[in-house]
Design an enzyme around this catalytic site. Structure first.
Site, PDB file in Angstrom:
ATOM      1  CG  ASP A 142      -4.008   0.414  -1.063  1.00  0.00           C
ATOM      2  OD1 ASP A 142      -3.325  -0.465  -1.196  1.00  0.00           O
ATOM      3  OD2 ASP A 142      -4.818   0.610  -0.338  1.00  0.00           O
TER       4      ASP A 142
ATOM      5  CD  GLU B  80      -9.448   7.021  -0.570  1.00  0.00           C
ATOM      6  OE1 GLU B  80      -9.442   6.285   0.253  1.00  0.00           O
ATOM      7  OE2 GLU B  80      -8.555   7.573  -1.396  1.00  0.00           O
ATOM      8  CE1 TYR B  81     -19.075   7.492   0.847  1.00  0.00           C
ATOM      9  CE2 TYR B  81     -20.093   6.954   2.927  1.00  0.00           C
ATOM     10  CZ  TYR B  81     -20.272   6.876   1.487  1.00  0.00           C
ATOM     11  OH  TYR B  81     -21.382   6.877   0.843  1.00  0.00           O
TER      12      TYR B  81
ATOM     13  CG  HIS C 289     -11.546   0.528   4.098  1.00  0.00           C
ATOM     14  ND1 HIS C 289     -11.067  -0.436   4.536  1.00  0.00           N
ATOM     15  CD2 HIS C 289     -10.504   0.955   3.010  1.00  0.00           C
ATOM     16  CE1 HIS C 289      -9.715  -0.851   3.989  1.00  0.00           C
ATOM     17  NE2 HIS C 289      -9.690   0.041   3.288  1.00  0.00           N
TER      18      HIS C 289
ATOM     19  CG  ASN D 293      -1.654   1.441   1.293  1.00  0.00           C
ATOM     20  OD1 ASN D 293      -1.684   2.031   0.456  1.00  0.00           O
ATOM     21  ND2 ASN D 293      -2.308   1.433   2.644  1.00  0.00           N
TER      22      ASN D 293
ATOM     23  CG  PHE E  53      -5.211  -2.497   3.442  1.00  0.00           C
ATOM     24  CD1 PHE E  53      -5.841  -2.677   4.631  1.00  0.00           C
ATOM     25  CD2 PHE E  53      -4.795  -1.419   3.103  1.00  0.00           C
ATOM     26  CE1 PHE E  53      -6.455  -1.264   5.138  1.00  0.00           C
ATOM     27  CE2 PHE E  53      -5.373  -0.055   3.500  1.00  0.00           C
ATOM     28  CZ  PHE E  53      -6.014  -0.075   4.589  1.00  0.00           C
TER      29      PHE E  53
ATOM     30  CD  GLU F  11      -3.398   9.349   1.749  1.00  0.00           C
ATOM     31  OE1 GLU F  11      -2.315   9.912   2.372  1.00  0.00           O
ATOM     32  OE2 GLU F  11      -4.565   8.945   2.451  1.00  0.00           O
TER      33      GLU F  11
ATOM     34  CD  GLU G  75      -1.365   6.872  -3.232  1.00  0.00           C
ATOM     35  OE1 GLU G  75      -2.553   6.820  -3.872  1.00  0.00           O
ATOM     36  OE2 GLU G  75      -1.052   6.256  -1.998  1.00  0.00           O
TER      37      GLU G  75
ATOM     38  CG  HIS H 274       0.642   7.070   0.561  1.00  0.00           C
ATOM     39  ND1 HIS H 274      -0.691   6.450   0.438  1.00  0.00           N
ATOM     40  CD2 HIS H 274       0.601   7.445   1.997  1.00  0.00           C
ATOM     41  CE1 HIS H 274      -1.424   6.639   1.566  1.00  0.00           C
ATOM     42  NE2 HIS H 274      -0.462   7.334   2.528  1.00  0.00           N
TER      43      HIS H 274
END
Ligand code: IPT
Length: 977
Positions: free
Chosen positions: A177, A507-508, A510, A78, A589, A437, A394, A396
């Site tokens: 990710d 994002e919400y 998960h 990720n 994940f 991110e 990204e 991250h």
């Protein structure tokens, strides 16, 4: 001689984003192009500088080599980069794929300009023709075009080599990710144009019918020949359509300058379309626009076709408006993913994704976290989705260093601007996103500045900026777009008086494993709170790769037919992180979608469909039922309805439904369609809504929603005690002919991913809830009843449990009481568990269903009479975990084909599960191939069951869905059928 492309070491030069690459544009070149897809010669080098040998294998283009039999396998990480080298460095061990093939350039292309288009290459692309360097490109999710006119000869054959370097400076800004792969993930094309050609077309089509088409024309040769012009034709406006003509002569740049050999001409066409049919996600009205570049005598030199939609997007106050309406964003994050190809997705795949999303009430997509395959946007235009188009950035793992690193400045602006140039004509795209991110720095502001100047018609969003202040006007985000923000924070912001920007979570909820608890609570708050407009669920896919269990290899393209309904054939499984032998990985994940890797919907989808219902039953009054239209732009005429009345006594009565004519937002009261029988007990009225007509995304009769109201509550039942004897063994355990394991107390569930990653499972294990030790305290007979007291000892506390068994008419009543010590303040469940004999393979129940449901995820499961084979009750979440629950169950039977079996009636609606696995079986397994289903059934009847929440990434469930310590009572009656 050293190859100049290699000498540059472009894989460690972030300043170099391309060389020899043509500017991005929105001209459609697909018609007339030659596809170069198919099998290419291939070899995998250990590093870009390693010599190319004589031994070739073949590889499918498009495709990633990591899924095609090489030893370089997919790796899932990720946040952490798969190598230790810091930006802009990449590892010395750097798999490099060399793809080669012959290309026959058509003789009729003599005099034309010849262009190579490489759809996507991961992560650095080097292009050679007949050994000559032609160009290079980065940005793994956008096409790169190269002018081959000078290096190929029409009528002759050339050798095209595409070298793809896996790791580079660009990998540090492609740290999304998902799985790491290497290869060519989208199609390769060759096409020809006139040297004088359309270089770009920009369409602005507004809600009021105003249309503006800006054309860029370039020539590789010289000055603009006298008399050339552009025209446009808009179809879909009756038989003649609308002719567009150029406003004025070309506005020329460089035309007078003799030193310049190419010029740029700009021309504009404008029109106003009368009575325009506007585009929205509910009403995706498209018009065909053909733009032509003509020679002086009228002959056509170049053409570009577009499907355009007339619509406006604007932010007014704190509201995001489409065509003046405050819309709701019922969104999902979508990756380009496929369980057999890794990344390559076909038209049919993308259409299937979007059709499924439409059928489950979604209206928006965030292209997480890079521009998706171009066809996706055509389909979003056509089927009706609002798109947040996200740039391929990204960083991250090294976010903070890179956001302000000027060496990466060019890459940020390049990636964002190229996305905008590609996708600007899609009505579906309503917001540009600067990436994901990547912290927040000057590089983002530079990219935002470019977009705002170039395309003032759409807002810009970026979560990394928004998180510094949801209302701060200086930040590079016009939307407050947090990820996983607690609902109470969102509501508080909307009520604070400080809100200045639309609040739409990027994002919400998960969706990892058995998850998405409290989704309905979120939507109740969103719909009730001005200022909240929705969000994007994380995410669409469980990215499980189909893998052979034996050798651990990806199956690849040949695997179609090896899975069905989310389940793989024996000998195969869905691989997640770690399953390809990776040392560093982030496990399951990667399995966090609302659909399985084969696109089978998970139970949450059915709840989402209900939450998004376009038509609702708001309640039941004396005059009748309150029906409302919850859409923004259309009536109910595309829907058909049927009433269904479910009575507790087993009857289901139906009646046709006439849906009222309601404008968006309107409500009407309709008379009760069925007379409620005086008897029959608890009664529920459901409006079963389906599509009334054939739609591009659904055949007529497709389920749309099933809103429900309760017409009558249950009445308490009294059962007659009878004179009969209850048998318990020396341990005080019930002896019953249909049970192979007697009912005992259960406080444990196989931890869900949320339970594990949220830390709850750790506490439960510390308390010893997974291995409670039962000790009989006493058995006491009182008349016909038997009272059994037992203690269940954990590592840190003891639970006192009592069962009172009483023979009743036709069966046995079990009254239970459990007393949890104060320290067990948040357990998974309190209830009974027992196992049945084999052969009872059908569950029929009255309660919520038929979908799996949990206390905080039950909104999609109407109360009614349901029936499913036991094997179909279980949801095969990629990592085995608690699964198969049904909420609000009043009673059920478990029966054999000859109708023998058992019946259970519960004292009140309870959480029940019937599966082939004990919680211990599921806890011990990492994949389904490690599980052996039991012949009998494992039955859980829960007095209380903890909500699911979303704590694997985001908020846990709400306190009201937790299981409290202290005393719990429940009772049930067991009968033999
Ligand atoms: C967030 C990421 O944006 C997304 O790509 C994915 O990783 C998701 O979480 C979890 O699955 S980032 C997280 C650190 C909040």
């Amino acid at each position: 001689m050293t190859d100049p492309l290699l000498a540059l070491r472009p894989w460690e030069s972030p300043e170099v984003t391309s060389w020899g690459r043509l500017p991005m544009n929105a001209v459609d070149r697909r018609a007339g192009a030659h596809s170069l897809d198919g099998d290419w010669r291939f070899q995998l080098l250990s590093a870009p500088h390693a010599p190319v040998g004589g031994a070739w294998s073949t590889a499918a283009v498009p495709g990633v080599w990591t899924m095609q039999g090489t030893d370089d396998l997919p790796q899932y990480l990720n946040i952490r980069m798969p190598f230790a080298d810091v930006p802009p460095l990449s590892p010395a061990d750097n798999p490099t794929g060399v793809y080669e093939r012959e290309v026959d350039v058509p003789a009729e292309w003599t005099g034309r300009r010849i262009v190579l288009q490489v759809g996507a290459a991961e992560s650095v692309l080097l292009v050679h023709v007949d050994g000559r360097p032609v160009g290079l490109s980065k940005d793994s999710h956008l096409a790169a075009e190269f002018d081959l006119t000078e290096v190929v000869r029409p009528g002759e054959r050339s050798v095209l080599r595409l070298t793809v370097v896996k790791w580079s400076d660009a990998s540090h800004i492609e740290d999304q990710d998902h799985w790491w792969h290497g290869g060519l993930t989208r199609s390769v094309l060759l096409y020809a144009t006139d040297p004088l050609r359309l270089a770009d077309v920009t369409v602005r089509a507004r809600q009021d019918g105003e249309l503006r088409v800006d054309c860029l024309v370039r020539d590789t040769g010289g000055a603009l020949p006298e008399g050339w012009y552009v025209s446009g034709e808009l179809e879909g406006l009756g038989p003649v359509g609308l002719e567009l003509t150029q406003d004025a002569a070309f506005d020329l740049a460089n035309a007078e300058d003799e030193r310049v050999s190419a010029f740029l001409g700009e021309a504009r066409m404008q029109a106003r379309v009368p009575e325009v049919r506007t585009w929205t996600a509910e009403t995706p009205e498209l018009y065909d626009l053909t733009v032509r570049l003509h020679r002086a005598d009228g002959r056509v030199a170049d053409v570009s076709r577009h499907r355009i939609g007339f619509r406006d997007v604007e932010i007014v106050g704190r509201d995001l408006l489409v065509n003046g309406e405050r819309i709701f964003i019922r969104g999902v994050n979508r990756h380009d993913f496929h369980p057999l190809t890794g990344r390559t997705v076909s038209y049919d795949d993308m259409r299937a994704d979007l059709v499924l999303l439409k059928r489950f009430g979604f209206n928006a997509i965030r292209t997480a976290h890079y521009p998706n395959d171009p066809t996706l946007y055509d389909l979003a235009d056509e089927l009706g989705f609002y798109v947040v188009d996200e740039a391929d950035i990204e960083s991250h793992d090294h976010a903070h260093e890179i956001a302000d690193d000027p060496r990466y400045l060019n890459a940020f602006v390049d990636r964002v601007s190229r996305m905008v140039l590609r996708d600007k004509n899609h009505p579906s795209v309503i917001i540009w996103s600067l990436g994901n991110e990547s912290d927040y720095g000057a590089n983002h502001d530079a990219a935002a500045g470019w977009v705002r100047r170039h395309d003032p018609t759409r807002p810009v969003q970026y979560e990394g900026a928004a998180k510094l202040g949801w209302a701060d006007p200086k930040l590079a985000s016009d939307i407050a777009c947090p990820m996983y923000a607690p609902l109470e924070d969102c509501v508080a912001h909307a009520l604070s008086g400080e809100q200045t920007k639309p609040l739409i979570q990027c994002e919400y909820s998960h969706a990892m494993g058995n998850s998405n608890g409290t989704l309905a609570d979120h939507w109740a708050a969103i719909e009730a709170t001005p200022g909240l407009q929705g969000g994007f669920i994380w995410e669409f896919w469980d990215h499980g790769i189909l893998q052979t269990v034996n050798d651990g290899r990806p199956v690849g393209r040949g695997g179609a037919g090896l899975y069905d309904n989310g389940v793989t054939a024996p000998g195969y499984r869905w691989a997640y992180g770690g399953d390809f032998g990776e040392k560093d990985h982030d496990g399951a994940f990667i399995a966090d979608g609302v659909v399985f890797p084969d696109r089978t919907p998970k139970p949450v989808m059915f709840e989402h469909r209900e939450i998004s219902a376009p038509v609702r039953l708001e309640g039941f009054r004396h005059e009748g039922l309150v029906v409302s239209n919850h859409q923004h732009f259309r009536g109910l005429e595309w829907l058909a309805g049927r009433w269904e009345l479910s009575l507790a006594d087993g009857r289901t009565l139906t009646a046709p439904a006439e849906l009222p004519a309601l404008l968006p937002g309107e409500t009407a009261v309709v008379p009760l369609p069925l007379e409620l029988p005086a008897d029959g007990g608890e009664a529920w009225l459901t409006l079963r809504v389906t599509t009334a007509e054939e739609l591009p995304w659904a055949p007529q009769g497709t389920d749309v929603c099933a809103p429900q109201v309760r017409l009558r509550a249950a009445e308490p039942v009294t059962e007659q005690t009878v004179a009969s004897r209850v048998e318990v063994d020396a341990e005080g355990l019930l002896v019953h002919p249909l049970l192979t394991a007697a009912p005992t107390l259960s406080l444990w569930r196989a931890p869900t991913d949320n339970d594990e990653l949220g830390g709850m499972a750790l506490r439960w294990r510390t308390w010893g809830l997974d291995s409670l030790v039962r000790k009989l305290v006493s058995v006491h007979r009182d008349g016909v009843s038997v009272t059994v007291d037992a203690e269940y000892a954990g590592a840190t506390g003891v639970v006192r449990h009592r069962q009172v068994f009483t023979p009743v008419d036709g069966g046995l009543r079990v009254e239970e009481r459990a007393e949890l010590p104060e320290e067990f303040d948040d357990v998974a469940r309190v209830g009974s568990v027992f196992e049945t004999v084999a052969g009872l393979d059908l569950l029929e129940w009255f309660g919520q269903g038929p979908w799996e449901s949990y206390p905080d995820r039950s909104g999609g499961a109407p109360v009614g009479h349901h029936s499913l084979p036991v094997d179909a009750l279980f949801t095969p979440y990629l990592r085995p975990q608690e699964s198969g629950g049904r909420h609000g169950v009043r009673r059920f039977t478990l029966s054999a084909p000859d109708a023998t079996g058992l019946a259970v009636t519960l004292d009140e609606p309870r959480q029940v599960s019937v599966t082939r696995f004990t919680a211990e079986d599921l806890t011990a397994a990492a994949h389904h191939d490690e599980l052996t289903p039991r012949a009998g059934c494992v039955v859980h009847l829960d007095a209380a069951h903890r909500g699911l929440g979303t704590a694997s990434c985001g908020p846990d469930t709400f306190p009201s869905y937790l299981v409290a310590p202290g005393v719990h009572h429940w009772s049930w009656t067991l009968r033999v059928l």
